[in-house]
Design a protein around this motif. Sequence first.
Motif, PDB file in Angstrom:
ATOM      1  N   VAL A  45     118.524  39.960 -23.434  1.00 51.37           N
ATOM      2  CA  VAL A  45     117.654  38.809 -23.701  1.00 51.37           C
ATOM      3  C   VAL A  45     116.283  39.308 -24.103  1.00 51.37           C
ATOM      4  O   VAL A  45     115.655  40.088 -23.378  1.00 51.37           O
ATOM      5  CB  VAL A  45     117.558  37.896 -22.462  1.00 51.37           C
ATOM      6  CG1 VAL A  45     116.617  36.727 -22.733  1.00 51.37           C
ATOM      7  CG2 VAL A  45     118.948  37.410 -22.062  1.00 51.37           C
ATOM      8  N   LYS A  48     113.310  39.404 -21.730  1.00 52.03           N
ATOM      9  CA  LYS A  48     113.455  40.267 -20.557  1.00 52.03           C
ATOM     10  C   LYS A  48     113.233  41.744 -20.882  1.00 52.03           C
ATOM     11  O   LYS A  48     112.834  42.520 -20.005  1.00 52.03           O
ATOM     12  CB  LYS A  48     114.831  40.065 -19.929  1.00 52.03           C
ATOM     13  CG  LYS A  48     115.019  38.693 -19.302  1.00 52.03           C
ATOM     14  CD  LYS A  48     116.377  38.571 -18.629  1.00 52.03           C
ATOM     15  CE  LYS A  48     116.530  37.208 -17.962  1.00 52.03           C
ATOM     16  NZ  LYS A  48     117.856  37.055 -17.298  1.00 52.03           N
ATOM     17  N   ASP A  71     112.715  33.576 -29.197  1.00 49.83           N
ATOM     18  CA  ASP A  71     113.196  33.387 -27.832  1.00 49.83           C
ATOM     19  C   ASP A  71     113.920  32.072 -27.613  1.00 49.83           C
ATOM     20  O   ASP A  71     114.509  31.854 -26.545  1.00 49.83           O
ATOM     21  CB  ASP A  71     112.038  33.516 -26.833  1.00 49.83           C
ATOM     22  CG  ASP A  71     110.883  32.574 -27.136  1.00 49.83           C
ATOM     23  OD1 ASP A  71     110.888  31.937 -28.211  1.00 49.83           O
ATOM     24  OD2 ASP A  71     109.975  32.470 -26.298  1.00 49.83           O
ATOM     25  N   ASN A  75     117.608  35.078 -30.655  1.00 45.59           N
ATOM     26  CA  ASN A  75     117.444  36.159 -29.673  1.00 45.59           C
ATOM     27  C   ASN A  75     117.152  37.470 -30.409  1.00 45.59           C
ATOM     28  O   ASN A  75     118.035  38.309 -30.633  1.00 45.59           O
ATOM     29  CB  ASN A  75     118.679  36.314 -28.785  1.00 45.59           C
ATOM     30  CG  ASN A  75     118.479  37.353 -27.683  1.00 45.59           C
ATOM     31  OD1 ASN A  75     117.419  37.399 -27.057  1.00 45.59           O
ATOM     32  ND2 ASN A  75     119.491  38.180 -27.424  1.00 45.59           N
TER      33      ASN A  75
END
Length: 414
Positions: A45, A48, A71, A75
């Motif tokens: 992700v 992250k 986001d 992705n």
Amino acid sequence: MVVLVWRFVLLLSAVVGGISGLPFRKAADGEEVSDYVVAFKPEYVVTKILEQVSRQFDLLKRPPRVDYVYDHVLNGLGLSDVNSETLEWLKKQDYVAYVEESHEFTADSGPCITVSPTNQQDYTPDDAQVNWGLDRITERAFTNTYSFDPSGTAYGTVIYVMDSGIRCSHDQFDDTARCDDDFFKYSGAPNYVDSFGHGTQVAGIAAADDLGAATCATIKNVKIADSSGTSDLSKIIAGLNAIAAHVTANNRGNNCVIVISFSGAHDASLNTTITDVTDDDCVIVSSAGNGQSVVPVYPAGYSVTNTKVIAVGNTNKQDKLHCASNHGSWVNIYAPGSNLFTPHKTDDDDIVSVKGTSFSAAIAGGGAAIVLQETGVDASNLRQKLIDRATLDKIKELPANTNSHNRLLYVGTV
């Protein structure tokens, strides 16, 4: 006020036979660099691992610049100043699914010709010669008498105009504070201003006070093109990412219409992004392009696999297919797009006359917002609702043996 005639054909420089990407350009230090869209694998992700990835970039001989973090769609990242060495490094990273060059989208405009000087008080909004397009989409047969009477007002819907900006100060957007001029601008854009003109024109046909279809819709300025009408893949995905974020934060699903009047070729990253934003219950209304072809262009071409994408072709006042309009089975519906009057970028009372599938998509986008508000239909069924309502078998000169659908947009009373 000066009335102008503009012709827009929104095509990439090479729609047939593939598209050349942005060429490597010389950076300030003389090195050749280009821009890329990087899609991450689902298990990585972007939010992250962004800090970790940024640290990796900093260790490279020439770190790329992160222009966009995708986001809410795709992705991944939009990167600029990527040299060939960094490109090869990116392709080898565990978190990278694929890398695509940020293809250039260019609006190709014809000459701008002054027709006649006039002023705002000379303008008559209920003139059938001026507003023939609005008149046509609320009549089953064209009468040449102005009678725009839509089945709804589009109140409560949001139309996101992905283009060169919008002159929200124009008199045609002045009756209500419903034109949001600072919603999104691409990285590096000096401001939200429409210095090209096309975005103001599209917004006007979709939802201006007198000249637009959806007169009570809220308009969002999604600036993805510069003063030459040029955009690219990374900017378009960034604009869609901003829309997806706004829709999610404000629970705008099923009240969201996105008008995209640019045409190009298929990209994996664009396809994924379109899927992601329509999964948020947005409907995309996109121009079919002006290539006189049955070959799909994109994003309109995603209508073949995505029921929330509406591909729109262009008809003229005689109900003829415009000579430049694309057609074929992938084009869902046709709408007026020739000699339509709309606001312009130069002054707050300037009006221009325009042609092209860009403007067919604009009037269809306004029509989609009207039907959304009037019927309460959900996004997945809106396209079919427009198809079911369409005026049938009125369009002349649709080429034979192309499986083209003879459907003209209709948003009048049923």
